[in-house]
Design a protein around this motif. Sequence first.
Motif, PDB file in Angstrom:
ATOM      1  N   THR A  17      -2.764  -1.255   8.479  1.00  0.00           N
ATOM      2  CA  THR A  17      -3.462  -2.375   8.468  1.00  0.00           C
ATOM      3  C   THR A  17      -1.382  -2.924   9.097  1.00  0.00           C
ATOM      4  O   THR A  17      -1.499  -3.822   9.297  1.00  0.00           O
ATOM      5  CB  THR A  17      -2.622  -3.146   6.827  1.00  0.00           C
ATOM      6  OG1 THR A  17      -4.191  -2.536   6.565  1.00  0.00           O
ATOM      7  CG2 THR A  17      -3.837  -4.173   7.107  1.00  0.00           C
ATOM      8  N   THR A  18      -0.991  -2.446   8.629  1.00  0.00           N
ATOM      9  CA  THR A  18       0.925  -3.103   8.866  1.00  0.00           C
ATOM     10  C   THR A  18       1.585  -2.520  10.345  1.00  0.00           C
ATOM     11  O   THR A  18       1.943  -3.274  11.005  1.00  0.00           O
ATOM     12  CB  THR A  18       1.847  -2.886   8.031  1.00  0.00           C
ATOM     13  OG1 THR A  18       1.838  -1.384   7.328  1.00  0.00           O
ATOM     14  CG2 THR A  18       1.543  -4.272   7.527  1.00  0.00           C
ATOM     15  N   ARG A  21       1.133   4.532  13.987  1.00  0.00           N
ATOM     16  CA  ARG A  21       1.557   5.726  14.540  1.00  0.00           C
ATOM     17  C   ARG A  21       0.845   6.872  14.758  1.00  0.00           C
ATOM     18  O   ARG A  21      -0.037   6.777  14.569  1.00  0.00           O
ATOM     19  CB  ARG A  21       2.002   6.218  12.983  1.00  0.00           C
ATOM     20  CG  ARG A  21       1.378   6.244  12.303  1.00  0.00           C
ATOM     21  CD  ARG A  21       2.175   6.771  11.002  1.00  0.00           C
ATOM     22  NE  ARG A  21       2.051   4.898  10.232  1.00  0.00           N
ATOM     23  CZ  ARG A  21       2.503   5.205   8.729  1.00  0.00           C
ATOM     24  NH1 ARG A  21       3.121   6.724   7.829  1.00  0.00           N
ATOM     25  NH2 ARG A  21       2.046   4.450   8.137  1.00  0.00           N
ATOM     26  N   GLY A 291      -0.298   2.159   0.702  1.00  0.00           N
ATOM     27  CA  GLY A 291      -0.397   1.926   1.315  1.00  0.00           C
ATOM     28  C   GLY A 291      -0.361   0.030   1.486  1.00  0.00           C
ATOM     29  O   GLY A 291       0.423  -0.615   0.622  1.00  0.00           O
ATOM     30  N   THR A 292      -0.695  -0.606   2.230  1.00  0.00           N
ATOM     31  CA  THR A 292      -0.636  -2.246   1.921  1.00  0.00           C
ATOM     32  C   THR A 292      -1.169  -2.465   0.816  1.00  0.00           C
ATOM     33  O   THR A 292      -0.627  -3.316  -0.057  1.00  0.00           O
ATOM     34  CB  THR A 292      -1.376  -2.036   3.330  1.00  0.00           C
ATOM     35  OG1 THR A 292      -0.976  -2.744   4.274  1.00  0.00           O
ATOM     36  CG2 THR A 292      -1.411  -4.534   3.101  1.00  0.00           C
ATOM     37  N   GLY A 337       1.601  -2.278  -1.531  1.00  0.00           N
ATOM     38  CA  GLY A 337       2.471  -2.524  -1.266  1.00  0.00           C
ATOM     39  C   GLY A 337       2.679  -3.553  -0.585  1.00  0.00           C
ATOM     40  O   GLY A 337       3.804  -4.388  -0.297  1.00  0.00           O
ATOM     41  N   SER A 338       1.709  -4.846  -0.451  1.00  0.00           N
ATOM     42  CA  SER A 338       1.116  -5.654   0.292  1.00  0.00           C
ATOM     43  C   SER A 338       2.620  -6.724  -0.577  1.00  0.00           C
ATOM     44  O   SER A 338       3.430  -7.757  -0.141  1.00  0.00           O
ATOM     45  CB  SER A 338       0.778  -6.091   0.843  1.00  0.00           C
ATOM     46  OG  SER A 338      -0.502  -6.762  -0.334  1.00  0.00           O
ATOM     47  N   VAL A 340       5.068  -5.256  -2.553  1.00  0.00           N
ATOM     48  CA  VAL A 340       6.493  -5.451  -2.205  1.00  0.00           C
ATOM     49  C   VAL A 340       6.651  -5.974  -0.884  1.00  0.00           C
ATOM     50  O   VAL A 340       8.348  -6.457  -1.055  1.00  0.00           O
ATOM     51  CB  VAL A 340       6.719  -3.645  -2.117  1.00  0.00           C
ATOM     52  CG1 VAL A 340       7.976  -3.350  -1.861  1.00  0.00           C
ATOM     53  CG2 VAL A 340       6.359  -2.814  -3.315  1.00  0.00           C
ATOM     54  N   ALA A 353      11.779  -2.734   1.147  1.00  0.00           N
ATOM     55  CA  ALA A 353      10.596  -2.394   0.709  1.00  0.00           C
ATOM     56  C   ALA A 353      11.228  -0.856  -0.806  1.00  0.00           C
ATOM     57  O   ALA A 353      10.965  -1.395  -1.551  1.00  0.00           O
ATOM     58  CB  ALA A 353       9.460  -1.806   1.128  1.00  0.00           C
ATOM     59  N   PRO A 354      12.049  -0.446  -0.297  1.00  0.00           N
ATOM     60  CA  PRO A 354      13.103   0.827  -0.523  1.00  0.00           C
ATOM     61  C   PRO A 354      13.596  -0.125  -1.850  1.00  0.00           C
ATOM     62  O   PRO A 354      13.385   0.977  -3.165  1.00  0.00           O
ATOM     63  CB  PRO A 354      13.556   1.443   0.072  1.00  0.00           C
ATOM     64  CG  PRO A 354      12.395   1.348   1.741  1.00  0.00           C
ATOM     65  CD  PRO A 354      12.549   0.199   1.419  1.00  0.00           C
ATOM     66  N   ASN A 357      12.676  -0.443  -5.728  1.00  0.00           N
ATOM     67  CA  ASN A 357      12.956   1.072  -6.882  1.00  0.00           C
ATOM     68  C   ASN A 357      14.334   0.791  -7.484  1.00  0.00           C
ATOM     69  O   ASN A 357      14.622   1.113  -8.495  1.00  0.00           O
ATOM     70  CB  ASN A 357      12.772   2.214  -5.917  1.00  0.00           C
ATOM     71  CG  ASN A 357      11.230   2.727  -5.376  1.00  0.00           C
ATOM     72  OD1 ASN A 357      10.319   2.944  -6.457  1.00  0.00           O
ATOM     73  ND2 ASN A 357      10.990   2.482  -4.444  1.00  0.00           N
ATOM     74  N   GLY A 438       2.750   4.537   1.908  1.00  0.00           N
ATOM     75  CA  GLY A 438       3.895   4.429   1.510  1.00  0.00           C
ATOM     76  C   GLY A 438       4.433   3.551   0.312  1.00  0.00           C
ATOM     77  O   GLY A 438       5.904   4.043   0.377  1.00  0.00           O
ATOM     78  N   MET A 439       4.351   3.377  -0.069  1.00  0.00           N
ATOM     79  CA  MET A 439       4.673   3.725  -2.280  1.00  0.00           C
ATOM     80  C   MET A 439       5.580   4.721  -2.457  1.00  0.00           C
ATOM     81  O   MET A 439       5.856   4.575  -2.896  1.00  0.00           O
ATOM     82  CB  MET A 439       4.202   2.656  -2.403  1.00  0.00           C
ATOM     83  CG  MET A 439       3.777   1.128  -2.167  1.00  0.00           C
ATOM     84  SD  MET A 439       2.924  -0.291  -3.555  1.00  0.00           S
ATOM     85  CE  MET A 439       4.532  -0.156  -4.625  1.00  0.00           C
ATOM     86  N   GLY A 442       8.950   5.970  -3.085  1.00  0.00           N
ATOM     87  CA  GLY A 442       9.309   5.980  -4.245  1.00  0.00           C
ATOM     88  C   GLY A 442       9.866   6.681  -5.112  1.00  0.00           C
ATOM     89  O   GLY A 442       8.753   6.273  -6.005  1.00  0.00           O
TER      90      GLY A 442
HETATM   91  N1  ADP Z   1      10.180   3.425  -0.781  1.00  0.00           N
HETATM   92  C1  ADP Z   1       9.254   2.264  -1.014  1.00  0.00           C
HETATM   93  N2  ADP Z   1       8.651   2.084  -2.144  1.00  0.00           N
HETATM   94  C2  ADP Z   1       7.831   1.211  -2.823  1.00  0.00           C
HETATM   95  N3  ADP Z   1       6.796   0.778  -1.352  1.00  0.00           N
HETATM   96  C3  ADP Z   1       7.034   0.908  -0.646  1.00  0.00           C
HETATM   97  C4  ADP Z   1       8.070   2.057  -0.321  1.00  0.00           C
HETATM   98  N4  ADP Z   1       8.525   1.850   1.440  1.00  0.00           N
HETATM   99  C5  ADP Z   1       7.266   1.071   1.860  1.00  0.00           C
HETATM  100  N5  ADP Z   1       6.937   0.597   0.877  1.00  0.00           N
HETATM  101  C6  ADP Z   1       5.429   0.029   1.193  1.00  0.00           C
HETATM  102  O1  ADP Z   1       4.498   0.477   2.118  1.00  0.00           O
HETATM  103  C7  ADP Z   1       3.542  -0.317   2.341  1.00  0.00           C
HETATM  104  C8  ADP Z   1       3.948   0.518   3.496  1.00  0.00           C
HETATM  105  O2  ADP Z   1       3.537   1.492   3.337  1.00  0.00           O
HETATM  106  P1  ADP Z   1       2.048   2.048   5.032  1.00  0.00           P
HETATM  107  O3  ADP Z   1       1.201   3.859   4.190  1.00  0.00           O
HETATM  108  O4  ADP Z   1       2.609   2.214   6.101  1.00  0.00           O
HETATM  109  O5  ADP Z   1       0.833   1.186   4.939  1.00  0.00           O
HETATM  110  P2  ADP Z   1      -0.678   0.813   5.679  1.00  0.00           P
HETATM  111  O6  ADP Z   1      -1.003   2.083   6.291  1.00  0.00           O
HETATM  112  O7  ADP Z   1      -0.986   0.016   5.221  1.00  0.00           O
HETATM  113  O8  ADP Z   1       0.568   0.306   6.875  1.00  0.00           O
HETATM  114  C9  ADP Z   1       4.336  -1.755   2.738  1.00  0.00           C
HETATM  115  O9  ADP Z   1       3.742  -2.329   1.827  1.00  0.00           O
HETATM  116  C10 ADP Z   1       6.270  -1.706   1.575  1.00  0.00           C
HETATM  117  O10 ADP Z   1       5.746  -2.293   1.089  1.00  0.00           O
END
Ligand code: ADP
Length: 533
Positions: A17-18, A21, A291-292, A337-338, A340, A353-354, A357, A438-439, A442
């Motif tokens: 979504t964001t 890769r 993730g998002t 994650g959205s 965050v 974002a990190p 934590n 991504g989340m 942490g």
């Molecule tokens: N260390 C972290 N702790 C908490 N949230 C995080 C951390 N690193 C990234 N994020 C959150 O994770 C999300 C990105 O995750 P990702 O799996 O890449 O998402 P997507 O595949 O949906 O684009 C972002 O919304 C970000 O805010």
Amino acid sequence: MAAQKQGEFVGSLDCGTTSVRFIVFDKYANIVAQSQQEFPQYYPNPGWHEHDATEIVEHADLCIADAIKEMVAAGWAANSVKVIGITNQRETTVAWSRKTGKPLCKAIVWADSRTKHTVAQYEQKIEKVGIQAAPGAWVKGAAGTGALRGITGLPLSTYFSAIKLRWMLDNHPNVAEAHEADDLMFGTVESWVAYHLLGGPEKNIHISEVTNASRTLLLNTTTLKWEPSLLEFFGLRESILPKLVSSSEVYGHVAHGPLAGIPIGGLVGDQQGALVGNKCLNQGEAKCTYGTGAFLLFCTGEEIVNSNHGLLSTVAYQAGPNAKPVYALEGSIAVAGSAVKWLRDTMKLIDSAPQINDLAAQVPDSGGVYFVTAFGGLLAPYWDSGAGGLLIGISQYTTPSHIARATLEANGYQTRAIIESMKLDSGTDLKHLKVDGGMTNGDLAMSVLADVGGFTVIRPEMRESTALGSALLAGSAIKLFGWDLTRPETLAEVNTKGSREFAPQLGEEIREKRWEGWQRAVERSKGWDSAKA
Ligand SMILES: Nc1ncnc2c1ncn2[C@@H]1O[C@H](COP(=O)(O)OP(=O)(O)O)[C@@H](O)[C@H]1O
Ligand SMILES: O=P(O)(O)OC[C@H](O)CO
């Protein structure tokens, strides 16, 4: 220059979504090279979330080029990648022209909630006209909604593609004209990206993979065919639909760039990709990707389990055109994650974002604050498009740290709500949950998840599971490394590097008291936007 080594690798293009890769894996799932590019998000009105589909493929091309450059710089021959897979954000809806190969409007993203009125309109249609459950058999009201679920595994919601496509047809005259003139091509993101990589308008390869198609409200998940009665229900022409394909087969060859001539052998929705990447291939195995949004998938094997508790029944993967499909129950959380990202970009509580934590670690609990992150209503298991985002329990004592902690806790509560539904639907209680996304980077986010949810969180060391899933499906299509998704033992050497476990530390009594607080907060959030609910 030293001679380049000849490698044997599999590539995976993960169109999230964001960000997009591209990752190159070896046979053990070691990462050989990778590149990631964020792309623009458009929020033109409250509840709207759009992507420029052209930007998605431009970023995909850039990522592929960068990762291959990195691989070559590490001494590997450019032709070491033998096959690639594509995985993607699901439901996001793209409409493009057959003649030009260009998008006809911005893509409507899965989390976009502008279509509440379209949903209400089709709910009324089910109420008054009904739905054709079988030839000549029309059912109305609750029976009609049940029939829709029975055919597609889905409820009517802003989340799914047919509703988004209907909105485009009703609001963008150029899309409606293209529909009338048989110039419209409809697709979810894998369909659009595959069309681009396989040669665009010159080749006109218009395909959609079954896990993605199972999120459109147009697929019969039992027959794995587009459902004519649903096309009629939503007023759609058959000519706009892609040809359905399995998750693992050679669909064609890359038409341009450094991978020109390489077969594309895997297509899969990202959450199903993560299920495969976590090797949750058997009934009873589950994973959640944060993730998002956050998405918990529970593999139900070759059986479709229909949920009575707010979960979706979805296609998990089909390991080849003649393979039997494998299914899953899914609980989808729109905001993880959205939230965050919102604390970072809009509220400016954190710089990265990190950091959430570190901020949350300054307090032992949320100080009685609950954050119902219903930014565009609530998905599973609540399915309330009118639910309002809610921060409750705030007092003079509340600090940014409490809000950061409440944001992390919201994931745990929503995950628990889904697990409770899964228990009721499948009779299985999940004591362990494999996680990625991504989340999950942490550590505190993971401890909070375990404490609030009351289950042990298992986090693999290499957690690009989504990309790995599409790599496994692609490798399997050409039997690279002997991989064969229909024989899970052939994957035994993949991603065995170990994992870290986070066990719950919080006492049972405190956990249950807070869970009860969460449930009260959700009740207050529900139906807030009653005009749109
Ligand atoms: N260390 C972290 N702790 C908490 N949230 C995080 C951390 N690193 C990234 N994020 C959150 O994770 C999300 C990105 O995750 P990702 O799996 O890449 O998402 P997507 O595949 O949906 O684009 C972002 O919304 C970000 O805010
Ligand atoms: O891009 P992600 O990882 O947030 O996943 C999005 C989902 O596929 C939406 O259903």
